[in-house]
Structure formats: structure tokens, C-alpha cells
Enzyme design. Sequence first.
Site, PDB file in Angstrom:
ATOM      1  N   MET A 231      29.899 -86.950  -4.053  1.00 50.25           N
ATOM      2  CA  MET A 231      28.848 -87.490  -2.877  1.00 50.25           C
ATOM      3  C   MET A 231      27.933 -88.363  -3.950  1.00 50.25           C
ATOM      4  O   MET A 231      27.471 -88.037  -4.952  1.00 50.25           O
ATOM      5  CB  MET A 231      28.130 -86.449  -2.288  1.00 50.25           C
ATOM      6  CG  MET A 231      26.954 -87.177  -1.334  1.00 50.25           C
ATOM      7  SD  MET A 231      26.402 -85.640  -0.376  1.00 50.25           S
ATOM      8  CE  MET A 231      25.359 -86.647   0.798  1.00 50.25           C
ATOM      9  N   SER A 232      27.837 -89.731  -3.356  1.00 43.24           N
ATOM     10  CA  SER A 232      26.589 -90.574  -3.925  1.00 43.24           C
ATOM     11  C   SER A 232      27.256 -90.988  -5.381  1.00 43.24           C
ATOM     12  O   SER A 232      28.332 -91.423  -5.285  1.00 43.24           O
ATOM     13  CB  SER A 232      25.339 -90.128  -3.940  1.00 43.24           C
ATOM     14  OG  SER A 232      24.474 -91.120  -4.358  1.00 43.24           O
ATOM     15  N   LEU A 233      26.512 -90.664  -6.352  1.00 40.47           N
ATOM     16  CA  LEU A 233      27.098 -90.996  -7.592  1.00 40.47           C
ATOM     17  C   LEU A 233      28.159 -90.289  -8.095  1.00 40.47           C
ATOM     18  O   LEU A 233      29.141 -90.570  -8.964  1.00 40.47           O
ATOM     19  CB  LEU A 233      26.091 -90.904  -8.840  1.00 40.47           C
ATOM     20  CG  LEU A 233      26.364 -91.205 -10.251  1.00 40.47           C
ATOM     21  CD1 LEU A 233      26.692 -92.731 -10.281  1.00 40.47           C
ATOM     22  CD2 LEU A 233      25.094 -90.795 -11.139  1.00 40.47           C
ATOM     23  N   GLY A 235      30.921 -90.284  -6.195  1.00 37.08           N
ATOM     24  CA  GLY A 235      31.860 -91.352  -5.832  1.00 37.08           C
ATOM     25  C   GLY A 235      32.268 -92.028  -7.167  1.00 37.08           C
ATOM     26  O   GLY A 235      33.321 -92.560  -7.108  1.00 37.08           O
TER      27      GLY A 235
END
Length: 400
Positions: A231-233, A235
Amino acid sequence: MKFYFNDQAFSFELLRAATYAGYQGAEIGECLATASKITEGDFESWFLEWNKMADKTASTAEDCLSKRHKVSAREAYLRAHNYYRTGEFFLDGTDPRRMENFDKSVDTFEKAMDLLDTHYEIVKIPYGDTYLKGYFYGAAADPKNALAARPTLLFIGGYDSTLQELYFCGAAPAIKRGYHCLVFEMPGQGEALRNQNLYMRHDAEVPVGAAIDYMETRSEIRMDKIALLGMSLGGYFAPRAAAFDDRIKACIAFNVFYDTFDSTLNQNPQLEQLLQLPEEQREQLLAVAEKGNSNLRWMLNNGKWVFGLQHRYELFEEMKKATLKGIAGKIKCPVLLTMGETDHFVSEDQLSALIDEIKSPMTIRIFTKDEGAEEHCQEGNHALFHQVMFDWMDEVFDNY
């Protein structure tokens, strides 16, 4: 999407807090009541008002528990946890109140987990000469046989994630769909950062590999059906790990990051010339630039903390290491790439670059304004993201 505040950082973090209502992590009324008392752009005001709401909700939980109202206590603890987490968000990492609030957020969350009707346990994943904390959740589909061998979601967060937050974002929807779920802290997150001084690292395959080594010791995990969600970073972390570890059989980038340095410059073009200056001038000008920009101020100060740096400008050298250039093409498993069309952290050229490099089976999903899911990590509509992701996982594992 503007949610109550005009300040983008405040709007987004309020939306993030409220989104967890889907799994009892918030109530819209409590979130808006808190927001109404906050001075926009004022980090201290943000902390004080969320802290008041968190304390009030935690007190409600304790009262319910003392009267043996299990469900009411669990739900109030979950909300209190999220409000404590939200309150500490903009505080400097050296502020002692940040650690105090974090401890309260963990305490209330784990009290809620102790009241779950499904399998939950705290685990320690061996990592070098220490460990990484995690939670293992058993699928809720078969309570009498909760730990039968099943496909499992391995879930990691990003630049500012906590282990507890991942329950709302992926673990809770996973277990009700019949998946086991293991969430754990990467270096630079949660207790790993705060208590163990483990700083963030770009080579995510090392901590993720340690988690998969641990998974191999558990008979209830089907090693031929492990999906990694970042999730988020995360990614960036998840595709990076998948490129180096064939034990990952499906990979989901919960909003893509192809190259974190390029992405940061794309979203903050004013930094490009500034970063050409001598180091002393860079530091001085970054301190000036962040004063009128809540997002930049938070990004720089959070980066110093999670990477263990002395100066703001050093963050960009760490970002340069976090790239999938020349790496994404090594991924062999099916990949789901997602992003929101107005993501304020990532631009579409990041997605395009990743698409060009990945050679394995790939599915792309861009979430839109019309869906109310256009923000970073689909804050505002996690139900849609979960539907897309888990339906994709079902199909991948049925056909794999």
C-alpha cells in the site's frame, strides 16, 4: 476530492481516517465533529483535537468492556485506535507525544483484536539479530476449522503506515473472503522504527523475504498461493520484492510507485532547481519552502525520521535508491497495478513506465472521480478497491 478542509494534506488525512468506517475504524460524525474544531494548516491543533476525540472514545470502550458489552467495546477501541493514529500523524518524530499516542493506538487496537470472533495472533518474524512484529489473521469463512491450509495475503504498508492500520485496509476484507492474512512492519514503520531503531530500506526483498521464510513454517499457509499487497510506498516495495522472490505468486501495487525520486519531482517541480544548490543552501531553502505547504512539510520531516537522517536534503538521495528501473522486468508472477486519477503523490507517467517494463501478466485499474475513488490509495472508497483486488486474486489463484 476536498473533504471539509481546503488544505490538501488535512483534507486527505481526514478522508483517510473516515474511510476506515467500513470496518468500524471511524464514524463520520466523530470525524467531522473533530475537524470542525481544528485550525486548518495548524499541526498542533490537529493533534490536540484528534487526541481529545481518541481519549473520549477510548473511555467509552473501557466503560463498555467493564459492563461486558463485547461488540460495543471492540468497535469503540477500533475507533479510538484510528483517532490516536490520525492525531500523531503530523507531529515531528522527535516529539515525545508522538510515542505516547502511538502506544495508546497500539494498546486500543490490540484490545479490540482480543475481542474479535475470528483467529488473531501477534507474531515475531525473525529478521537478522532481531524481529519484525506482525499480526496473523485466520480466514473467517470456516470458524470451526479456522487454520486450514488456505491462500494467504501478505500485506505491507508504506512511507507512514502502521501495522494496525493495515487491518482496515486489507486484513479485514481478506479474512471475510476466505483468505488468511499476515501483516507485518517493515523497517521504518511502527514499532520497528520507534522501539527498535530499524530505518526504512529500499531493498524490500530482504524484510519481505524474512516474512516469507516465516510463512514457510506455518502449515496453514499454502505456499503455492501467496499474494503480496503493498500500500502507498508499498506499491514500490511489493513489486521490488516480487522481482527477487519467486515464492510470491501474485503481486498488487496498491497505487504504483515506479521511481520515487522522479515521482516526487513530478509532483513538486519547484524542488528541481533547489536540489542543484550546495547542501547548506538546500537545507535552508527547504525549511522555507515547507512553511506554506503542509504536504511538503510532512514529507520532508517524516522522511528524516523514517530514514534516520540529519537533514531534509538527504531524503532525496534515499529516494533515488527506491526505483524499479531495470528491476520490474524481472517479475514473473501476475501483477495488479492500481492508481487514482487525481493521486497527489503519483502521476500517470509512473504507471506508464511500469507498464512498459513489466513482462509478466498484468492488469491495470485506474480509479476515477465518478467512482469517488480517485485519491491516493482510493481513500474514500476502499470497498471498490477491495472488490477489484480480491476478485482479481480469486481469478488468478483459480487459474494459476
